[in-house]
Design a protein around this motif. Structure first.
Motif, short mmCIF file in Angstrom:
data_model
loop_
_atom_site.label_atom_id
_atom_site.label_comp_id
_atom_site.label_asym_id
_atom_site.label_seq_id
_atom_site.Cartn_x
_atom_site.Cartn_y
_atom_site.Cartn_z
N GLY A 99 0.70 -1.18 0.06
CA GLY A 99 0.04 0.00 -0.06
C GLY A 99 0.89 1.16 0.05
O GLY A 99 2.25 1.10 -0.01
N PRO A 100 0.12 2.43 0.08
CA PRO A 100 0.71 3.68 -0.22
C PRO A 100 1.58 4.38 1.26
O PRO A 100 1.38 5.47 1.36
N GLU A 184 1.59 10.91 -4.05
CA GLU A 184 2.70 10.08 -3.42
C GLU A 184 2.58 9.57 -2.25
O GLU A 184 1.73 10.18 -1.39
N SER A 185 3.27 8.50 -1.88
CA SER A 185 2.97 7.74 -0.52
C SER A 185 3.27 8.85 0.69
O SER A 185 3.96 9.74 0.58
N THR A 186 2.51 8.46 1.60
CA THR A 186 2.79 9.03 3.04
C THR A 186 4.26 8.41 3.34
O THR A 186 4.47 7.30 3.24
N ILE A 187 5.16 9.25 4.02
CA ILE A 187 6.44 8.69 4.42
C ILE A 187 6.43 8.77 5.77
O ILE A 187 6.28 10.05 6.42
N VAL A 188 6.78 7.82 6.62
CA VAL A 188 6.85 7.89 8.25
C VAL A 188 8.25 7.59 8.56
O VAL A 188 8.66 6.40 8.02
N GLY A 202 0.13 11.56 3.02
CA GLY A 202 -0.31 10.79 1.63
C GLY A 202 -1.66 10.34 2.03
O GLY A 202 -2.37 10.76 3.00
N ALA A 203 -2.09 9.31 1.62
CA ALA A 203 -3.43 8.63 1.58
C ALA A 203 -3.37 7.84 2.89
O ALA A 203 -4.63 7.76 3.29
N ASP A 322 -6.84 14.82 7.01
CA ASP A 322 -6.36 13.71 6.54
C ASP A 322 -6.09 13.63 4.75
O ASP A 322 -5.14 14.26 4.60
N LEU A 323 -7.09 13.22 4.15
CA LEU A 323 -6.58 13.10 2.79
C LEU A 323 -6.45 14.71 2.37
O LEU A 323 -5.71 15.16 1.36
#
Ligand code: AMP
Ligand code: MG
Length: 338
Positions: A99-100, A184-188, A202-203, A322-323
């Protein structure tokens, strides 16, 4: 030398047949670049364990080598080759992979400095797009892949976007249709699992991550600390990114008296369709204002407006969190002057 051998041929577009997947994994094993569909945006992929191939990504994009790459894997077992996972990573992978979601973790010495911009950490994601997963499985390699656009421009969400901007610089584009998420993806950052930190929204939302980990999730770069573990340049840090060439002005809310009767060479971009009869310079991301659809259409619409010759684009921010935070993050970057 013939005329045609002087100019580089355009990239070939591949449909996702089994034969094409085998061809493209052979190309990746030879160290070539392949543009790939993902559920977020299209990526420009290379063998993450081949420094020369990864260097070619930076050249093709015109991307500074200080901006590290995300490495994509097919399954959890591949992670240990690249990174030192912790319990938080295992929990988030269980919840959100494929997933993203991209996780930043301490890297292993198998990952070259070109991939991480010399950082001791690496960003890893297990994508969900069926065709990209087939390619990852077939080639058996971890694939480094940033977005498949020239550095700083709007990310591509169709194979055609990739062909238009990078088609002369790369050989292969796998066409997987329009991207389902479009951001683009969520970066954690999970280097400290007790203090997870979102580097790019991100999502997958902050709340979703907090629910799984049971701790507070921080957002953005630590304030007032020079952090040697974070990249010098990153979407979370670099203001001007994802930017059209046309100047973008942001508005919390756009009132009807602002856009009615405005010059025809200024575009007005809404999340939801305004009511009534509309002039031709009014645009929206989703007729009913569904934020998932709006996210999906954002980059394509920015590209479309950028190519339409408007002098200025006025954009209304998405309501809520959120989104909406992820959409607004991209709109702010598109509007950033610096
Ligand atoms: P892109 O693939 O173009 O969406 O950008 C990849 C982004 O991932 C970079 O610009 C960074 O923000 C982030 N990233 C990659 N590696 C790291 C890392 N080791 N530490 C922190 N952020 C990273
Ligand atoms: Mg990018």
């Amino acid at each position: 030398m013939t005329a045609s051998s002087k100019t580089r041929a355009s990239a070939r577009l591949y449909r996702g047949t089994a034969l094409n997947i085998r061809r493209l994994s052979a190309a990746l094993r030879r160290g070539e670049l392949v543009a790939v569909p993902t559920e977020t945006v299209y990526g420009l992929a290379a063998d993450a364990l081949n420094p020369k191939a990864c260097r070619a990504i930076f050249t093709a994009k015109g991307r500074p080598t200080a901006d590290p790459l995300i490495v994509h894997i097919h399954d959890w077992a591949q992670l240990g080759q690249l990174a030192q996972p912790n319990e938080a990573a295992a929990q988030l992978a269980e919840a959100f992979w494929p997933g993203p979601l991209t996780m930043v973790l301490p890297k292993t010495d198998q990952v070259d400095d070109i991939v991480t911009s010399g950082l001791p950490s690496v960003a890893v994601r297990m994508p969900g797009h069926t065709l990209f997963r087939k390619l990852l499985l077939d080639c058996g390699l971890p694939l480094a892949a940033p977005s498949a656009n020239p550095f700083g421009y709007v990310s591509p969400t169709t194979a055609e976007h990739v062909r238009i901007s990078l088609g002369k610089r790369i050989g292969h584009i796998l066409d997987g249709g329009p991207c389902r998420i479009g951001l683009e993806s969520t970066i954690v950052d999970l280097r400290d699992p007790a203090a997870p930190r979102i580097l790019r929204p991100g999502a997958i939302t902050r709340g979703q991550i907090a629910d799984v980990l049971g701790v507070e999730v921080l957002v953005g770069r630590p304030k007032g600390r020079s952090s040697e573990h974070l990249p010098q340049v990153a979407p979370g840090l670099l203001k001007r990114h994802y930017s059209p060439r046309t100047p973008v002005d942001l508005h919390e809310r756009i009132h009807e008296n602002e856009w009615r009767g405005s010059p025809a060479d200024e575009a007005w971009l809404f999340i939801t369709r305004p009511a009534g009869r509309l002039p031709r310079n009014i645009f929206w991301l989703d007729a009913r204002g569904d934020l998932r659809a709006a996210a999906r259409h954002l980059f394509g619409t920015l590209r479309q407006l950028d190519g339409a010759g408007f002098r200025r684009i006025h954009a209304e921010l998405a309501p809520g969190h959120d989104l909406a935070d992820a959409i607004n993050d991209r709109l702010r970057r598109a509007a950033s002057k610096g």
